[in-house]
Design an enzyme around this catalytic site. Sequence first.
Site, PDB file in Angstrom:
ATOM      1  N   LYS A 102      35.590  47.714  41.701  1.00 12.58           N
ATOM      2  CA  LYS A 102      35.318  46.840  40.904  1.00 12.58           C
ATOM      3  C   LYS A 102      34.005  46.129  41.337  1.00 12.58           C
ATOM      4  O   LYS A 102      33.624  45.622  42.300  1.00 12.58           O
ATOM      5  CB  LYS A 102      36.304  45.813  41.118  1.00 12.58           C
ATOM      6  CG  LYS A 102      36.307  44.311  40.282  1.00 12.58           C
ATOM      7  CD  LYS A 102      36.948  43.195  40.483  1.00 12.58           C
ATOM      8  CE  LYS A 102      36.541  41.990  39.539  1.00 12.58           C
ATOM      9  NZ  LYS A 102      37.107  40.791  40.075  1.00 12.58           N
ATOM     10  N   GLY A 163      37.582  30.828  39.314  1.00 13.43           N
ATOM     11  CA  GLY A 163      38.154  29.897  40.270  1.00 13.43           C
ATOM     12  C   GLY A 163      38.276  28.530  39.300  1.00 13.43           C
ATOM     13  O   GLY A 163      38.785  27.700  39.897  1.00 13.43           O
ATOM     14  N   ALA A 189      38.747  36.460  35.841  1.00 18.25           N
ATOM     15  CA  ALA A 189      38.127  34.986  35.977  1.00 18.25           C
ATOM     16  C   ALA A 189      38.310  34.044  35.304  1.00 18.25           C
ATOM     17  O   ALA A 189      38.198  34.051  33.847  1.00 18.25           O
ATOM     18  CB  ALA A 189      36.473  35.182  36.342  1.00 18.25           C
ATOM     19  N   GLY A 190      38.615  32.760  35.713  1.00 22.17           N
ATOM     20  CA  GLY A 190      38.989  31.545  35.121  1.00 22.17           C
ATOM     21  C   GLY A 190      40.463  31.532  34.484  1.00 22.17           C
ATOM     22  O   GLY A 190      40.746  30.232  34.104  1.00 22.17           O
ATOM     23  N   ASN A 211      43.816  35.771  40.300  1.00 19.43           N
ATOM     24  CA  ASN A 211      43.827  35.529  41.504  1.00 19.43           C
ATOM     25  C   ASN A 211      43.852  34.041  42.020  1.00 19.43           C
ATOM     26  O   ASN A 211      45.337  33.809  42.393  1.00 19.43           O
ATOM     27  CB  ASN A 211      42.500  35.938  42.155  1.00 19.43           C
ATOM     28  CG  ASN A 211      42.366  35.872  43.692  1.00 19.43           C
ATOM     29  OD1 ASN A 211      41.625  36.164  44.368  1.00 19.43           O
ATOM     30  ND2 ASN A 211      43.704  35.540  44.539  1.00 19.43           N
ATOM     31  N   THR A 212      43.022  33.223  41.639  1.00 18.21           N
ATOM     32  CA  THR A 212      43.346  31.796  42.101  1.00 18.21           C
ATOM     33  C   THR A 212      44.594  31.177  41.416  1.00 18.21           C
ATOM     34  O   THR A 212      45.284  30.307  42.291  1.00 18.21           O
ATOM     35  CB  THR A 212      42.146  31.062  41.678  1.00 18.21           C
ATOM     36  OG1 THR A 212      41.031  31.385  42.407  1.00 18.21           O
ATOM     37  CG2 THR A 212      41.991  29.362  42.050  1.00 18.21           C
TER      38      THR A 212
END
Length: 261
Positions: A102, A163, A189-190, A211-212
């Site tokens: 990645k 994040g 992301a986001g 993830n977050t």
Amino acid sequence: MTDTPLRIGNREFGSRLMLGTGKFSSNENMRAALDASGAEIVTVALRRADLTGGHDQSANILDFIDPEQYLILPNTSGACTAEEAVRLARLAVAAGLPNWIKLEIHPDAQYLMPDPIETLKAAEILVKEGFTVLPYINADPVLAKRLQEVGTAAVMPLGAPIGTNKGVITEELINIIIEQACVPVVVDAGIGAPSHAAKAMEMGADAVLVNTAIAAAGNPAAMAQAFALACKAGREGYMAGLPAISKQAVATSPLTSFLRK
């Protein structure tokens, strides 16, 4: 409806949810979330992995991820230039990790926005060296096309800055990327809630990476399961064919002709 597997490079996957491994309160919580998610691709920051061959479980995240169950997708998070990213990718392969990468290059420490010029430069090098490259990019349709032309196996446009949990605020640009894509589009992301993941899948994205939102949840394993369900629902909604959006109200049971009679 019968769906087809997600195909990236030379491999097929049943799950369209990918997980990141940062920000978990413990490696045990991370492992529980991975199990609950049904994910088959797990991305690991190379700067957090012990590539020396040691097995200190307090320090080595790789000891908590079964390579027989998951494709470990090393990422170059922390690299500021193409040269740094390429070096990290080569180190990962030398340490025995898959030649999948990645590709993340974000020199901006405040907003962590990916560098398009360095990303394209590194992708060209890594593809020629036989890597299966999944580049993390801004929601830039022109860059997405250029990366596909040099041979990347997917493109990973951001839904919002890393994040932030804001969701798919780049929707219009991602729609263009999806329309023009000849490789899988992974929204990365986001994404901060299961509804955001469902939205991305309804748009026609091939997968999402989260993830977050999972790692920072009160119950990461339960949240991972919620995301898995959301991805499935969004994908099935997309395949079923969503109705067109109307600017005006349209009665579901028209009575005009009945009243006139």
